[in-house]
Scaffold this motif. Structure first.
Motif, PDB file in Angstrom:
ATOM      1  N   SER A  23       0.856  -1.182   0.000  1.00  0.00           N
ATOM      2  CA  SER A  23       0.000   0.000   0.000  1.00  0.00           C
ATOM      3  C   SER A  23       0.892   1.232   0.000  1.00  0.00           C
ATOM      4  O   SER A  23       2.092   1.130   0.263  1.00  0.00           O
ATOM      5  CB  SER A  23      -0.918   0.001   1.226  1.00  0.00           C
ATOM      6  OG  SER A  23      -0.193   0.310   2.391  1.00  0.00           O
ATOM      7  N   PRO A  24       0.315   2.403  -0.287  1.00  0.00           N
ATOM      8  CA  PRO A  24       1.139   3.614  -0.304  1.00  0.00           C
ATOM      9  C   PRO A  24       1.872   3.859   1.019  1.00  0.00           C
ATOM     10  O   PRO A  24       2.949   4.443   1.029  1.00  0.00           O
ATOM     11  CB  PRO A  24       0.133   4.734  -0.584  1.00  0.00           C
ATOM     12  CG  PRO A  24      -1.001   4.060  -1.260  1.00  0.00           C
ATOM     13  CD  PRO A  24      -1.071   2.685  -0.673  1.00  0.00           C
ATOM     14  N   ASN A  25       1.299   3.388   2.133  1.00  0.00           N
ATOM     15  CA  ASN A  25       1.905   3.629   3.442  1.00  0.00           C
ATOM     16  C   ASN A  25       2.763   2.469   3.950  1.00  0.00           C
ATOM     17  O   ASN A  25       3.304   2.541   5.047  1.00  0.00           O
ATOM     18  CB  ASN A  25       0.810   3.934   4.466  1.00  0.00           C
ATOM     19  CG  ASN A  25       0.002   5.152   4.067  1.00  0.00           C
ATOM     20  OD1 ASN A  25       0.542   6.123   3.552  1.00  0.00           O
ATOM     21  ND2 ASN A  25      -1.293   5.103   4.287  1.00  0.00           N
ATOM     22  N   SER A  26       2.888   1.414   3.176  1.00  0.00           N
ATOM     23  CA  SER A  26       3.677   0.253   3.597  1.00  0.00           C
ATOM     24  C   SER A  26       5.169   0.557   3.541  1.00  0.00           C
ATOM     25  O   SER A  26       5.616   1.367   2.732  1.00  0.00           O
ATOM     26  CB  SER A  26       3.411  -0.948   2.690  1.00  0.00           C
ATOM     27  OG  SER A  26       2.101  -1.390   2.817  1.00  0.00           O
ATOM     28  N   ALA A  27       5.909  -0.147   4.368  1.00  0.00           N
ATOM     29  CA  ALA A  27       7.363  -0.069   4.298  1.00  0.00           C
ATOM     30  C   ALA A  27       7.808  -0.688   2.970  1.00  0.00           C
ATOM     31  O   ALA A  27       7.125  -1.535   2.404  1.00  0.00           O
ATOM     32  CB  ALA A  27       7.982  -0.822   5.471  1.00  0.00           C
ATOM     33  N   GLU A  28       8.963  -0.280   2.469  1.00  0.00           N
ATOM     34  CA  GLU A  28       9.477  -0.772   1.195  1.00  0.00           C
ATOM     35  C   GLU A  28       9.562  -2.289   1.123  1.00  0.00           C
ATOM     36  O   GLU A  28       9.336  -2.886   0.089  1.00  0.00           O
ATOM     37  CB  GLU A  28      10.859  -0.178   0.902  1.00  0.00           C
ATOM     38  CG  GLU A  28      10.819   1.241   0.407  1.00  0.00           C
ATOM     39  CD  GLU A  28      10.108   1.404  -0.934  1.00  0.00           C
ATOM     40  OE1 GLU A  28      10.225   0.519  -1.808  1.00  0.00           O
ATOM     41  OE2 GLU A  28       9.410   2.412  -1.099  1.00  0.00           O
ATOM     42  N   HIS A  29       9.900  -2.953   2.223  1.00  0.00           N
ATOM     43  CA  HIS A  29      10.085  -4.398   2.201  1.00  0.00           C
ATOM     44  C   HIS A  29       8.766  -5.176   2.258  1.00  0.00           C
ATOM     45  O   HIS A  29       8.772  -6.388   2.158  1.00  0.00           O
ATOM     46  CB  HIS A  29      10.989  -4.839   3.357  1.00  0.00           C
ATOM     47  CG  HIS A  29      10.373  -4.638   4.698  1.00  0.00           C
ATOM     48  ND1 HIS A  29      10.365  -3.415   5.328  1.00  0.00           N
ATOM     49  CD2 HIS A  29       9.731  -5.493   5.513  1.00  0.00           C
ATOM     50  CE1 HIS A  29       9.740  -3.528   6.481  1.00  0.00           C
ATOM     51  NE2 HIS A  29       9.335  -4.790   6.615  1.00  0.00           N
ATOM     52  N   PHE A  30       7.650  -4.482   2.414  1.00  0.00           N
ATOM     53  CA  PHE A  30       6.347  -5.147   2.489  1.00  0.00           C
ATOM     54  C   PHE A  30       5.637  -4.973   1.152  1.00  0.00           C
ATOM     55  O   PHE A  30       4.916  -4.015   0.929  1.00  0.00           O
ATOM     56  CB  PHE A  30       5.535  -4.577   3.650  1.00  0.00           C
ATOM     57  CG  PHE A  30       4.284  -5.352   3.951  1.00  0.00           C
ATOM     58  CD1 PHE A  30       4.343  -6.690   4.290  1.00  0.00           C
ATOM     59  CD2 PHE A  30       3.050  -4.744   3.894  1.00  0.00           C
ATOM     60  CE1 PHE A  30       3.193  -7.417   4.560  1.00  0.00           C
ATOM     61  CE2 PHE A  30       1.884  -5.453   4.163  1.00  0.00           C
ATOM     62  CZ  PHE A  30       1.966  -6.795   4.495  1.00  0.00           C
ATOM     63  N   GLY A  31       5.885  -5.902   0.227  1.00  0.00           N
ATOM     64  CA  GLY A  31       5.372  -5.802  -1.132  1.00  0.00           C
ATOM     65  C   GLY A  31       3.962  -6.326  -1.281  1.00  0.00           C
ATOM     66  O   GLY A  31       3.312  -6.712  -0.309  1.00  0.00           O
ATOM     67  N   PRO A  32       3.475  -6.375  -2.516  1.00  0.00           N
ATOM     68  CA  PRO A  32       2.120  -6.859  -2.788  1.00  0.00           C
ATOM     69  C   PRO A  32       1.963  -8.307  -2.344  1.00  0.00           C
ATOM     70  O   PRO A  32       2.943  -9.047  -2.251  1.00  0.00           O
ATOM     71  CB  PRO A  32       1.993  -6.739  -4.307  1.00  0.00           C
ATOM     72  CG  PRO A  32       3.382  -6.681  -4.807  1.00  0.00           C
ATOM     73  CD  PRO A  32       4.210  -6.076  -3.731  1.00  0.00           C
ATOM     74  N   THR A  61      12.622  -4.231  -5.893  1.00  0.00           N
ATOM     75  CA  THR A  61      12.344  -2.829  -6.218  1.00  0.00           C
ATOM     76  C   THR A  61      11.880  -2.631  -7.658  1.00  0.00           C
ATOM     77  O   THR A  61      11.511  -1.532  -8.036  1.00  0.00           O
ATOM     78  CB  THR A  61      13.583  -1.953  -5.958  1.00  0.00           C
ATOM     79  OG1 THR A  61      14.662  -2.465  -6.755  1.00  0.00           O
ATOM     80  CG2 THR A  61      13.957  -1.956  -4.495  1.00  0.00           C
ATOM     81  N   LYS A  62      11.892  -3.696  -8.442  1.00  0.00           N
ATOM     82  CA  LYS A  62      11.403  -3.622  -9.825  1.00  0.00           C
ATOM     83  C   LYS A  62      10.115  -4.412 -10.010  1.00  0.00           C
ATOM     84  O   LYS A  62       9.669  -4.630 -11.121  1.00  0.00           O
ATOM     85  CB  LYS A  62      12.481  -4.130 -10.780  1.00  0.00           C
ATOM     86  CG  LYS A  62      13.706  -3.241 -10.773  1.00  0.00           C
ATOM     87  CD  LYS A  62      14.749  -3.763 -11.719  1.00  0.00           C
ATOM     88  CE  LYS A  62      15.982  -2.877 -11.633  1.00  0.00           C
ATOM     89  NZ  LYS A  62      17.099  -3.419 -12.401  1.00  0.00           N
ATOM     90  N   GLY A  63       9.522  -4.894  -8.921  1.00  0.00           N
ATOM     91  CA  GLY A  63       8.265  -5.631  -8.982  1.00  0.00           C
ATOM     92  C   GLY A  63       8.410  -7.098  -9.336  1.00  0.00           C
ATOM     93  O   GLY A  63       7.424  -7.781  -9.588  1.00  0.00           O
ATOM     94  N   ASN A  64       9.642  -7.619  -9.341  1.00  0.00           N
ATOM     95  CA  ASN A  64       9.883  -9.022  -9.677  1.00  0.00           C
ATOM     96  C   ASN A  64       9.609  -9.937  -8.492  1.00  0.00           C
ATOM     97  O   ASN A  64       9.880  -9.571  -7.354  1.00  0.00           O
ATOM     98  CB  ASN A  64      11.335  -9.219 -10.129  1.00  0.00           C
ATOM     99  CG  ASN A  64      11.648  -8.436 -11.376  1.00  0.00           C
ATOM    100  OD1 ASN A  64      11.008  -8.619 -12.404  1.00  0.00           O
ATOM    101  ND2 ASN A  64      12.620  -7.549 -11.292  1.00  0.00           N
ATOM    102  N   PHE A  65       9.099 -11.143  -8.780  1.00  0.00           N
ATOM    103  CA  PHE A  65       8.897 -12.150  -7.748  1.00  0.00           C
ATOM    104  C   PHE A  65       9.304 -13.508  -8.308  1.00  0.00           C
ATOM    105  O   PHE A  65       9.468 -13.675  -9.524  1.00  0.00           O
ATOM    106  CB  PHE A  65       7.434 -12.194  -7.270  1.00  0.00           C
ATOM    107  CG  PHE A  65       6.470 -12.715  -8.299  1.00  0.00           C
ATOM    108  CD1 PHE A  65       6.132 -14.062  -8.333  1.00  0.00           C
ATOM    109  CD2 PHE A  65       5.907 -11.869  -9.246  1.00  0.00           C
ATOM    110  CE1 PHE A  65       5.243 -14.559  -9.287  1.00  0.00           C
ATOM    111  CE2 PHE A  65       5.029 -12.361 -10.200  1.00  0.00           C
ATOM    112  CZ  PHE A  65       4.697 -13.704 -10.216  1.00  0.00           C
ATOM    113  N   SER A  66       9.482 -14.481  -7.436  1.00  0.00           N
ATOM    114  CA  SER A  66       9.794 -15.840  -7.878  1.00  0.00           C
ATOM    115  C   SER A  66       9.358 -16.827  -6.808  1.00  0.00           C
ATOM    116  O   SER A  66       9.215 -16.465  -5.646  1.00  0.00           O
ATOM    117  CB  SER A  66      11.287 -16.009  -8.167  1.00  0.00           C
ATOM    118  OG  SER A  66      12.030 -15.903  -6.977  1.00  0.00           O
ATOM    119  N   PHE A  67       9.134 -18.075  -7.243  1.00  0.00           N
ATOM    120  CA  PHE A  67       8.852 -19.154  -6.312  1.00  0.00           C
ATOM    121  C   PHE A  67       9.213 -20.475  -6.981  1.00  0.00           C
ATOM    122  O   PHE A  67       9.401 -20.541  -8.195  1.00  0.00           O
ATOM    123  CB  PHE A  67       7.390 -19.143  -5.836  1.00  0.00           C
ATOM    124  CG  PHE A  67       6.380 -19.503  -6.896  1.00  0.00           C
ATOM    125  CD1 PHE A  67       5.934 -20.802  -7.043  1.00  0.00           C
ATOM    126  CD2 PHE A  67       5.867 -18.526  -7.743  1.00  0.00           C
ATOM    127  CE1 PHE A  67       5.003 -21.133  -8.013  1.00  0.00           C
ATOM    128  CE2 PHE A  67       4.941 -18.853  -8.722  1.00  0.00           C
ATOM    129  CZ  PHE A  67       4.506 -20.159  -8.856  1.00  0.00           C
TER     130      PHE A  67
END
Length: 128
Positions: A23-32, A61-67
């Motif tokens: 969210s706009p108020n989330s810390a940087e490390h708390f992503g979608p 920081t570029k919106g990338n994820f993996s699993f």
């Protein structure tokens, strides 16, 4: 033995900017919120594991994820976050079957709401 494969993707806003915060108020490390679901039991998120061994699906920081997924198995990917106006948005659900080579996923948060109801997921998976 199950063969492990890395699934990667990027989460974007409709304008092409990466989604890096819940969210706009989330810390940087708390992503979608990225959840992985069994296509036969859509209501129950699985606990994904990343290639580094952590049990989370956060973005960089570029919106990338993996699993990690198992070759031959299918998964439904669900993601949501809050936009700049604090409205929850989700991407159209994607069903993937893990193979030897898996192209990166591109998920765009363009649909209002959480999108977590089984009926909604089923409808989105069957839409063109």
């Amino acid at each position: 033995k199950l063969v492990e494969r890395v699934i990667t993707g990027v989460i974007l806003w409709p304008d092409g900017k990466p989604v890096t915060k819940f969210s706009p108020n989330s810390a940087e490390h708390f992503g979608p919120l990225v959840s992985i679901r069994d296509p036969d039991r859509l209501s129950y998120p699985l606990t994904p594991r990343r290639a580094d061994g952590s049990i989370t699906t956060t973005t960089d920081t570029k919106g990338n994820f993996s699993f990690i997924g198992f070759e031959g198995y299918s998964y439904v990917i669900h993601v949501h976050a809050f936009d700049a106006n604090n409205k929850v948005m989700h991407a159209k659900h994607v069903k993937i079957t893990v193979g030897e080579r898996n192209p990166p996923l591109r998920l765009v948060l363009s649909i209002p709401g959480y999108g977590e109801k089984k009926e909604e997921i089923t409808r989105e998976l069957t839409e063109p």
